[in-house]
Design an enzyme around this catalytic site. Structure first.
Site, PDB file in Angstrom:
ATOM      1  CG  ASP A  52      -1.980  -1.066   1.174  1.00 57.03           C
ATOM      2  OD1 ASP A  52      -2.448  -1.473   2.259  1.00 57.03           O
ATOM      3  OD2 ASP A  52      -2.335  -1.494   0.062  1.00 57.03           O
ATOM      4  CD  GLU A 128     -20.408  -3.158   1.323  1.00 54.16           C
ATOM      5  OE1 GLU A 128     -20.766  -2.264   0.527  1.00 54.16           O
ATOM      6  OE2 GLU A 128     -19.874  -4.232   0.962  1.00 54.16           O
ATOM      7  CE  LYS A 130      -9.801  -4.159   1.845  1.00 49.87           C
ATOM      8  NZ  LYS A 130      -9.143  -5.473   1.751  1.00 49.87           N
ATOM      9  CG  ASP A 132      -8.059 -10.995   4.739  1.00 50.80           C
ATOM     10  OD1 ASP A 132      -7.214 -11.209   5.615  1.00 50.80           O
ATOM     11  OD2 ASP A 132      -7.770 -10.697   3.573  1.00 50.80           O
ATOM     12  CE1 TYR A 238     -22.004 -13.950   4.685  1.00 54.62           C
ATOM     13  CE2 TYR A 238     -19.837 -14.945   4.396  1.00 54.62           C
ATOM     14  CZ  TYR A 238     -21.039 -14.864   5.074  1.00 54.62           C
ATOM     15  OH  TYR A 238     -21.283 -15.697   6.131  1.00 54.62           O
ATOM     16  CE  LYS A 329      -5.740  -3.223   3.908  1.00 51.61           C
ATOM     17  NZ  LYS A 329      -4.802  -3.785   2.909  1.00 51.61           N
ATOM     18  CB  CYS A 423      28.501 -10.407  -6.063  1.00 52.63           C
ATOM     19  SG  CYS A 423      26.990 -11.322  -6.427  1.00 52.63           S
ATOM     20  CB  CYS A 426      29.115 -13.930  -9.429  1.00 53.50           C
ATOM     21  SG  CYS A 426      29.144 -12.113  -9.420  1.00 53.50           S
ATOM     22  CB  CYS A 441      26.437  -7.816  -8.140  1.00 49.67           C
ATOM     23  SG  CYS A 441      27.430  -8.944  -9.137  1.00 49.67           S
ATOM     24  CB  CYS A 447      26.080 -12.147 -11.320  1.00 45.10           C
ATOM     25  SG  CYS A 447      25.253 -12.377  -9.735  1.00 45.10           S
TER      26      CYS A 447
END
Length: 712
Positions: A52, A128, A130, A132, A238, A329, A423, A426, A441, A447
């Site tokens: 989000d 309403e 929410k 899940d 629903y 939320k 790295c 590699c 890298c 790599c």
């Protein structure tokens, strides 16, 4: 238990050291990858809260810089492509997502924007829970269930009709009368908590893998290839709204619409209420938050929708979401654990991403053992050390983030996290450019980590679009030294006998794969440039390059020349700022949306002899495309015209229609306004057609669009 990997740590820390254009491209690339993993692979690797934040940052940047908005931006989309196991079907009306708010003040801001847009002081909302679970689009024709489809990318989903028919409370035929001749019903499929536990016990007794939470169980059960398995799962629907509908009237009130759906036999949550204003929404949110733990199904927030359909039509949509609804939320969940180790993982562009390996901790229904640390700047800002006790935050199904360190519990001896000089895959040098948060890298295609990710990108749908060559197969081929560069993909036919010997492969699957590889040779210059994986070159910039220059050779020539000029200026000990200023008028920099940083990336790529060799070998393998002109031609006679597509066209998909319009110079947007030139309407067009008629916008059907496109 699933173990998230490197993509998980593509973080959402906002960078202040890059230009808005660069940051927008970075965000788009990250969001697209997360969308793909979430919607296609069923294997998400960041928490919802982090996703989000990425999306909101992108929305804010595009709002501040409208010149950066492009039609391929994730803000124009809901998600990603449907999985390949089921047939892809088009929704008559797109299934849009919702914008989110996380506080009472953000809710108030949403309400005030809606009031201002409607020129009213009070608004009635339908509130309403929410749910899940997994979104489902049900098509009813003459009251009978015709099709069930997943959300997919919002425009197209997976046809799971056989599975949908097994859901216990889903009516195969509507009750009563008065329903439209055709109607899309949108709903959420959930699994009750109580029955989820029983399901996991049954799976465990059979030696099968358990689901981590009811949401995953609902989504996984819906996508079983065998409907008999789905029928054995305790799934419930629903309904929460209606999409496209034809030949019938629906109530103007959303609350009354839900009651009408219930009268027609569709299950609707008993927790739906009609409330007044932001205060009524907030009161509902607090009530649902208090009841959350006692409910037998999981919710992760509340949804508020303006009750009046007429007011909704007036407000319309913005990008990927309606202006008349918002999801409020619940806060992310947190837990305390210890960091046992920090590892660095390598991505497609060589970016090293730190990931914390945690002492496993149970957070919100999931055992977590990995957390994103984003980058070295974030590690230093939070002063994260190996051995620290940390607060991890989770608001989704997968890898969380380290929110903060509990300094008071720090042991006497802790290890500071240091950036590796080489790295971890590699052994090549690690480089961190001054002013950039990301370290990389320098190994390039030597790599293995970069090679795998580069090849996955090369074959992806919006690049060379090679079906059948998925991530797991690419990883196997790289490990077996069958694939080193994209050139090797076009030599796989030489290994046909070796491939047939592989488990799960047969003549048909090999034939399909090789046919897809052969078909990919006919592409476009924009797709080819995007497939090459040049750093920070997304689809939009690749198409800008393709349309601005006459050929790949021209692009390569100006890029190499730019690199040579940079090298000469560096010999003169010029600073980066002085170099950018000196090359401001260069041909490469005159390309739309190409700034100094992106120009350096393009120059660096084409100046590399190894990259040029790969390109030449791809061309020698007969990869080709129509030559494009840098000038506006007669074929681009729709330049400056704005189109909106709505409904299903009889012969073209939306992508096909959009491509034809853009090839003629036109621009396709998602919402109708007074600046829209044409609305192209197919079957079940929805409210966009009504708005076009109110505004006097010219409306075309597919034949009208075809005639307009043919009018040179």
């Amino acid at each position: 238990m699933r173990q998230p990997s490197s993509i998980a740590s593509k973080g959402c820390k906002r960078s202040t050291n890059v230009s808005p254009k660069t940051r927008v491209e970075q965000l788009r690339e990250q969001i697209r990858e997360h969308n793909h993993r979430y919607y296609v692979l069923d294997d998400p690797e960041i928490a919802d809260a982090e996703y989000d934040q990425l999306l909101r940052e992108l929305q804010e940047l595009e709002a501040k810089h409208p010149e950066l908005v492009s039609q391929d931006s994730p803000t124009m989309r809901v998600g990603a492509e449907p999985a390949k196991q089921f047939a892809s079907v088009a929704h008559a009306m797109p299934m849009l997502s919702l914008n989110n708010c996380f506080s009472e003040s953000e809710l108030a801001e949403f309400d005030q924007r809606a009031q201002k847009g409607l020129e009213t002081e009070t608004l009635t909302y339908t509130a309403e829970p929410k749910l899940d679970g997994a979104a489902l689009n049900l098509s009813y024709r003459n009251g009978q269930l015709e099709r069930g489809a997943t959300r997919g990318d919002g425009s197209h989903g997976e046809d799971i009709t056989g599975n949908a028919r097994t859901i216990r409370n889903l009516p195969l035929r509507l009750r009563g009368a008065g329903y439209p001749a055709f109607m899309e019903v949108r709903g959420e499929v959930v699994m009750p908590r109580s029955q989820f536990s029983e399901l996991n016990k049954r799976l465990a007794s059979k030696g099968e893998k358990n689901y981590v939470n009811p949401r995953n169980a609902a989504a996984g059960s819906l996508r079983q290839l065998d409907p008999k398995i789905t029928a054995d799962r305790p799934l419930y629907l629903y309904a929460y709204g209606v999409g496209a509908h034809a030949d019938g009237d629906l109530p103007d009130s959303h609350f009354e619409l839900l009651q009408t759906l219930r009268d027609w036999g569709l299950p609707v949550s008993d927790l739906v209420e009609r409330v007044q204003g932001a205060s009524g929404c907030q009161h509902y949110y607090e009530k649902m938050s208090a009841r959350r733990d006692e409910l037998d199904f999981e919710i992760d927030g509340c949804v508020y929708k303006i009750d009046s359909q007429a007011q909704r039509d007036e407000l319309g949509f913005v990008a990927r979401a309606p202006r008349w609804a918002i999801a409020h939320k619940f806060p992310a969940e947190e837990a305390t654990t210890k960091i046992e180790q920090v590892e660095f993982q390598v991505g497609r562009t060589g970016a090293l991403t730190p990931v914390a390996r945690l002492k496993p901790v149970f957070v919100g229904g999931v055992t977590v053992s990995n957390a994103t640390l984003h980058n070295m700047d974030e590690i230093q800002r939070k002063d994260v050390r190996v051995g620290d006790t940390v607060i991890v935050r989770r608001a989704g199904d997968v890898i969380p983030e380290v929110a903060r360190v509990v300094v008071g519990k720090r042991p006497e001896r802790t290890e500071p996290v240091t950036l590796p000089s080489h790295c971890p895959v590699c052994g090549s040098d690690v480089e961190r450019v001054q002013g950039e948060a990301v370290a990389r890298c320098t190994g390039g295609l030597i790599c293995a980590a970069q090679r795998k990710e580069a090849l996955k990108h090369f074959v992806s749908r919006r690049a060379m679009d090679i079906e059948g060559l998925g991530s797991k197969l690419i990883e196997q081929f790289v490990a077996e030294e069958l694939l080193h560069t994209p050139v090797d993909i076009y030599a796989l036919h030489e290994h046909r006998e070796q491939l047939i010997e592989r488990e799960g492969f047969g003549e048909q699957s090999i034939g399909n794969l090789l046919s897809s590889i052969e078909n990919s040779k006919q592409t476009t210059l924009g797709r080819f440039l995007f497939a090459l994986g040049i750093r920070e070159i997304g689809e939009t910039m690749a198409n800008d390059l393709a349309s601005h220059f006459s050929s790949l050779e021209a692009i390569q020539e100006v890029a190499v020349n730019y690199a040579e000029q940079i090298a000469e200026l560096l010999k003169q000990e010029k600073t980066a700022e002085e170099i950018d200023k000196a090359l401001k008028e260069d041909v490469l920099r005159q390309t739309p949306n190409i700034g100094p940083r992106v120009a350096r990336n393009i120059a660096s790529f084409f100046d590399d002899a190894g990259n040029r060799e790969v390109i030449q070998k791809l061309l020698a393998a007969d990869v080709e495309w129509p030559q494009e002109s840098s000038k506006k031609s007669a074929a681009q006679h729709l330049s400056g015209k704005t189109f909106v597509l709505t409904g299903s066209l009889p012969d073209w998909t939306r992508d096909e229609a959009k491509a034809r319009i853009e090839a003629a110079g036109g621009r396709v947007t998602s919402s109708v306004s007074s600046k829209t030139d044409y609305v192209v309407a197919g079957e079940a067009p929805g409210s966009k057609l009504a708005k076009a008629e109110r505004l006097g916008v010219t409306v075309l059907d597919q034949n009208g669009l075809a005639a307009l496109l043919a009018d040179d």
